[in-house]
Design a protein around this motif. Sequence first.
Motif: not given
Length: 246
Positions: A27, A30-31, A33-34, A69, A71, A215, A244, A246
């Motif tokens: 996570a 991913h965060h 990226v957010d 993911a 990316f 996470e 996350p 996927h």
Amino acid sequence: MTASEPTILATSGGHRVGDRTRVTFDALVHHAVDLSGVHGRRPRVMYVGTAIGDAEHFTARMAEAARVAGFDLTPLHLFPMPNLKDIEGAVLDQDVVWVMGGSVANLLAVWRVHGLDTILRSAWEAGVVLSGVSAGSICWFQGGPTDSFGPELRPLTNALGLLPYGNGVHYDSDKGRRPLVHRLVADGTLPVTHCTDDGVGLVYRGTELVEAVTETAGKGAYVVVREGDSAVEQRLEPRRLPVPRH
């Protein structure tokens, strides 16, 4: 698309074993990226593995994690020479820079030889989210405890200094780190120091700590300050990030 202001996510996590891969992004990645605000296209993430000597097997694992993911991953290698002709242009084209753990002392020395320290400051100021784990967390601060010099933890105080604090990583899993952080803050070797248990990240907008996230349930973040000749620790309760998909 870049973050609306200089943003750092400093962590003691971000990776876990995948269902079909050796590594998957948890996570915290991913965060990061957010936080960049990217939408409408695949996120662009640069992986920097300097702290483990640009180990090719781990670059391959990170590429596989990025594929799962969704990316686009660009690895930046500095051994035996830079793999990118225009490092600055490539860094500034990213949404996120994710720095792997390992030896923060070696990472800093190699970055400075290639001018990556200056490039990363420019990227931070331009809104590229800077993030990473362990050595990839300490590097953004004034410094912190490290095992870069051997199994006995020692202070490092010449990190990039984008953030005007010390940093303690693996605060719950490496029993030597908490007492050393307290000692270094108490004697003034480190300034106010921000620390993370494994699985926890700290979000900075500019140089202000705005949130702790995790996470992993039950983990904490901490601020250690000097009071007289002692160090005082305050626990911050992190917000749990979604798992996350996927």
